[in-house]
Design an enzyme around this catalytic site. Structure first.
Site, PDB file in Angstrom:
ATOM      1  N   GLY B 329       0.835  -1.199   0.000  1.00  0.00           N
ATOM      2  CA  GLY B 329       0.000   0.000   0.000  1.00  0.00           C
ATOM      3  C   GLY B 329       0.869   1.248   0.000  1.00  0.00           C
ATOM      4  CB  SER B 330       0.176   4.591   1.319  1.00  0.00           C
ATOM      5  OG  SER B 330      -1.047   4.690   0.639  1.00  0.00           O
TER       6      SER B 330
END
Lengths: 364, 656
Positions: B329-330
């Site tokens: 993810g981020s």
């Protein structure tokens, strides 16, 4: 006075035979001490056995052979009765029916037969001396076969073998034809493969293992293999008294009885074994000499049979422990622990001494 | 005349008899000659052979088990050691009726149903002649009571055995691992490695964790006693002995206190945390939650406990740091950012005006930002701080998939870190070639776009995230991560340190590193996605939050209805290093179904960093849940808004 008593005591003892036997038994006590794991109780028990056997020997030595000749038939018949008793009421120990409890004592009638059978045959041949015919040998064989069949059935292969041996020696010494001996041997040799073919697989296997212990190293062959290892590892001079590893660490089964030679061979080596064979040879030789000098047929046949039976004892036992004969239950004479066979043996030696010391002077 | 003939007859007869006797004597001599020859053969010719046989009969080699090495934390706190216990053992081959024997023994010492079950299980897995423990940890009274009745139980023995114990119980169980009884598979492996003879007399072997990885170090060398035995195999006396060499002790770089704080910070949440010293690769904490008690496995685990552990929905047996794979993810954005900057793209003063979505040229599909209305004017540094998806969509598209994967590979993605625990997974750094191989389908431009925010096929382990963070914190120099800091020789206590190893090195420009670092520092400052992590800290933290969408529910899994919703929530991710200007600790945290990374994973990281840098222990009442509600900062939820971003997608997700 004391001199006369001693004289009286040893009058019928054959010095040479007694000396050889004594040395052998002394050797036996040393081996037993080691084989029993230095167990004093075992020693005391064996000393008791020896004492009883010596008494029996002394008594037998003092009975003139003529008396023995007279009791030969009754003794044989008594033996048969007792064997019948065993077959009907005998106690079973270790899977075999050998003992008879008479209320006062437990006896093993097959041991009595070891002496009674050859006596019976010697008596019979002496009686038929003048007119010996072929049929007499057959009758003698039947006299022998009856007790042998009883004992084989108990089952006691070792004793059967010894009794049959002692009887065959009598028949042989009585003059059984050489030609027939050869013919019978040839017939047996010819029949052997046919008999083999008639056996079941399991029976064959048993016989094979009897002759080749490595077929069943943990079962029937275990005794022989471990005994061979013990003897072989003894080498020339042995590992020393009380120092046999096979013996002391319990690798030899029945090491105080039937397999005591393995202990002896391991601890005293080849030299010990040869010395023991020499002692046995002296005893047998003396027995044969007594037979050769005996004055009548009964004495000759009986003495010869006793000497050769003793040889059979020694040969079968040493042969089986060293792995050249199948394992049958025959103790090492004068050395194995146990009273019964010792008493019988010494009874035989007593008879030998009696034959030797009751001779009448004969002009030659 | 008659007398003469009789005499002659007698003499003839006697002569005849003597001849027969002579033949008999010959027979005796021949037979005794055979016996003498036989004895000569046995005792002279074959003497050597039988001597050897007699020796091997009497001498038995008895293995002496070495003392297994201990496992200690960096301060000497014992994590695994051995102690002697009395155990009641049965050799089934020597017992007539095992069941009955057990019943009779139960009258002497207490044997409960669990003991019986475990015994049965081990018996089924063992050979007949092996000694199998029925009851362990007998006390003195029980041992004495059995000793008195011993004669009644042939084939049953009390043995004094070295028992492995993990005094910290479940603490760091995935790290330390456990030992278990040697099984057929272990024997195969030992055979292959030529180590089988060294395991004569050992019945345990490392199964997981450090116990497994350092098996050869911990086990030691088996000693031997030459024992004289009787025909029953009982030892009579010792002839000679070669003492065993004890196994070496492992001294870890992990501080059990820090480990404990890390584990407790999770509360009853599931997840993982790996903290590394970026300068030398030493692992400082290795958390996999939930944990389990490794002591259960030592004597052979009983069926009930095994079921409980193996079938638990929380999967306590999974070694999450190495075997849990999640889309980063981020948390992946800083590495994409650095890739861009190093390629000369998005250098200051470049900025975009974020409309809240990104579109590929000539295509109407909108790749949406987690913030529908957009972030306004965003440059590289701000893009990291606020986790702007739109910014990275564009960058990823412009760079292309290869430029990104080639760069981030230097940070350990898609490969094993080489940590000293077995079973590590590689994760996945997807490329068009991989997709063709795996799915027999072409790579679509949209998949490059979402790769820029760590979604799509991309998968990484917590270990990899921590390692990547550490490599960044160490200016591109990758140190091999390791848990064992030094090995102590148990014989003389001398210590051999394990030297740090550089495994990779990527040249980075200081300006670029500074931009990314500043962006990450601001994450924990007001306006960032994890303000709580930095609040009131006397040091600076560089961090990044992330969220990973939960993989679809597997078929056949049993669900507790009340927990259903909770298990559908996103995983919270968090990476950080501190102090930002002189990194001493780099870590990655994953909280499964934790929602936003800043809210749940961040506070866990904060506690660990606080203790490591300041020695500050968290207040006991403070629960992670409380921290989560206190924190209202928005978390990056790019994944949630990007339907194409599920790692289980089979390739036909939305694209243009």
């Amino acid at each position: 006075m004391i001199e006369r008593l001693i004289n009286r005591l040893f009058k019928h003892i054959d010095g040479f035979l007694m000396g050889s036997i004594a040395i052998t038994m002394l050797l036996g006590l040393f081996v037993l001490y080691s084989a029993s794991g230095e167990n004093p109780a075992r020693m005391m028990a064996q000393l008791t056995n020896i004492s009883v056997a010596l008494v029996v020997m002394w008594v037998a030595a003092n009975i003139p052979p003529q008396h023995l000749e007279r009791v030969a038939l009754p003794l044989y018949l008594l033996g048969l009765v007792l064997l019948t008793g065993v077959a009907m009421f005998g106690e079973i120990t270790n899977g075999a029916r050998r003992w008879l409890d008479l209320g006062v004592a437990r006896i093993q009638p097959s041991e009595l037969m070891k002496i009674a059978a050859p006596m019976m045959l010697a008596w019979y041949f002496a009686k038929r001396e003048a007119s010996l015919q072929m049929v007499d040998y057959i009758i003698a064989a039947i006299f022998l076969a009856i007790p042998a069949a009883f004992i084989l059935k108990q089952p006691d292969l070792g004793t059967t073998l010894l009794i049959v041996g002692s009887g065959i020696f009598v028949i042989y010494l009585a003059g059984f034809s050489w030609k027939l001996i050869l013919a019978l041997s040839a017939t047996f040799a010819a029949l052997a493969p046919i008999l083999w073919g008639l056996l079941h697989d399991y029976q064959r296997r048993r016989i094979i293992i009897l002759f080749d212990p490595h077929q069943d190293p943990l079962g029937a062959g275990y005794h022989t293999i471990q005994a061979s290892i013990a003897i072989g590892s003894g080498g020339l001079a042995g590992k020393g008294w009380l120092s046999g590893t096979q013996s002391q660490l319990d690798f030899i089964p029945e090491r105080t009885t039937d397999f005591i030679l393995a202990v002896f061979g391991e601890e005293f080596g080849l030299l010990g074994n040869l010395f023991l064979l020499l002692l046995f040879t002296l005893i047998i030789g003396r027995g044969m000499l007594i037979a050769a000098q005996a004055q009548n047929t009964f004495c000759r046949l009986l003495a010869g049979s006793i000497a050769l039976t003793f040889f059979t004892y020694a040969f079968v036992n040493i042969g089986m422990v060293s792995g050249i004969l199948p394992v049958v239950g025959v103790p090492l004479p004068l050395i194995s622990y146990g009273g019964t066979s010792l008493v019988t043996l010494m009874l035989g030696f007593g008879i030998l001494m009696s034959i030797q010391t009751h001779k009448k002077l004969v002009a030659t | 005349m008659r007398f003469r003939s009789e005499l002659k007859n007698y003499q003839q007869e006697s002569h005849y008899f003597r001849l027969r006797l002579w033949v008999g004597a010959l027979l005796v001599l021949v037979c005794f000659g055979i016996l003498a020859a036989r004895m000569f053969y046995l005792q002279m010719i074959r003497h050597e052979h039988f001597h050897t046989l007699a020796e091997s009969n009497r001498i038995s080699l008895v293995p002496v088990q070495p003392n297994r090495g201990m496992i200690l934390d960096k301060n000497g706190v014992i994590l695994a050691h051995n102690f002697f216990v009395y155990s009641l053992e049965i050799t089934p081959a020597r017992v007539r009726n095992v069941e009955e024997t057990v019943n009779q023994l139960a009258e002497l010492v207490s044997i409960d149903a669990l003991d019986r079950k475990r015994f049965k299980k081990i018996m089924a897995e063992s050979e007949e002649f092996e000694s199998i423990p029925l009851r362990t940890h007998l006390n003195e009274t029980e041992a004495a009571r059995f000793a008195v009745n011993r004669y009644r139980f042939p084939g049953v023995e009390i043995k004094s055995r070295l028992f492995r114990q993990y005094p910290q119980g479940p603490l760091g169980s995935h790290l330390v691992g456990y030992i278990g009884r040697i099984n057929d598979k272990d024997i195969e492996q030992l055979k292959e490695s030529g180590q089988l003879s060294n395991y004569k007399g050992s019945d345990h072997i490392g199964k997981t964790g450090l116990e497994q990885y350092y098996e050869s170090t911990l086990h030691g060398k088996t000693g031997f006693k030459q024992v004289e035995v009787d025909s029953g195999g009982h030892a009579v006396r010792v002839l000679s002995s070669t003492p065993p060499v004890p196994g070496d002790n492992l001294i870890l770089s992990v501080d059990s206190k820090l480990q404990k704080i890390g584990e407790e910070a999770f509360g009853d949440r599931r997840g993982a945390l790996v903290a590394i010293n970026p300068r030398n690769g030493e692992v400082l904490a290795y958390v996999s939650m939930p944990t389990f008690d490794p002591n259960l496995f030592v004597g052979g685990i009983d069926t009930e406990n095994w079921k409980l552990l193996n079938e638990s929905l929380d999967k306590p047996l999974i070694n999450r740091p190495l075997r849990g794979i999640y889309p980063p993810g981020s948390t992946f954005k800083p590495f994409v950012a650095l890739a861009g900057l190093e390629a000369g793209k998005r250098l200051p003063p470049f900025s975009i005006k974020d409309p809240g979505f990104f579109m590929l040229p000539g295509n109407r599909h909108r790749y949406r930002d987690w913030k529908p209305e957009g972030h306004g004017v965003v440059d590289m540094q701000k893009a990291i701080t606020i986790s702007c998806d739109t910014f990275f969509y564009g960058l990823a598209h412009e760079m292309g998939i290869y430029a990104m994967t080639d760069f981030v590979r230097h940070f350990g993605f898609g490969q094993k870190s080489g940590i000293d625990i077995a079973g590590e997974l590689e994760g996945l750094l997807p490329t068009p070639e991989w997709k063709k191989r795996r799915w027999k389908q072409p790579w679509y431009p949209g998949e490059t776009v979402i790769f820029g925010i760590g979604q799509g096929y991309m998968l990484s382990t917590p270990m990899q995230l921590a390692q990547a963070t550490a490599i960044f914190a160490n200016n591109g120099v990758a140190m091999k991560p390791r848990i064992v800091a030094s090995i102590q020789d148990a014989r003389n206590d001398s210590i051999r340190p394990v030297d740090p190893v550089i495994v990779d090195r990527v040249e980075l420009h200081a300006d670029n590193v500074a931009i990314v670092r500043k962006g990450m520092e601001d994450v924990t400052l007001p306006g960032g996605t994890a303000v709580a992590v930095g609040a009131g800290a006397p040091y600076t933290v560089a961090a990044k939050t992330g969220t990973a969408q939960v993989v679809g529910i597997k078929q056949g899994e049993k669900y507790d209805a009340s927990k259903l919703d909770e298990r559908h929530r996103d995983h919270a991710l968090f990476i950080a290093y501190a102090p930002a200007d002189d990194p001493k600790i780099a870590l990655a945290v994953i909280v499964e179904n934790g929602g936003g990374g800043g809210a749940t994973a961040g506070p866990i990281a904060r506690k660990v960093i606080d203790y490591y840098l300041l020695g500050k222990e968290p207040a006991p009442a403070e629960m992670p849940a409380a921290a989560a509600t206190a924190e209202t900062a928005p978390a990056a939820t790019g994944a949630a808004l990007t339907p194409a971003a599920t790692p289980t997608a089979n390739g036909d997700h939305q694209h243009d």
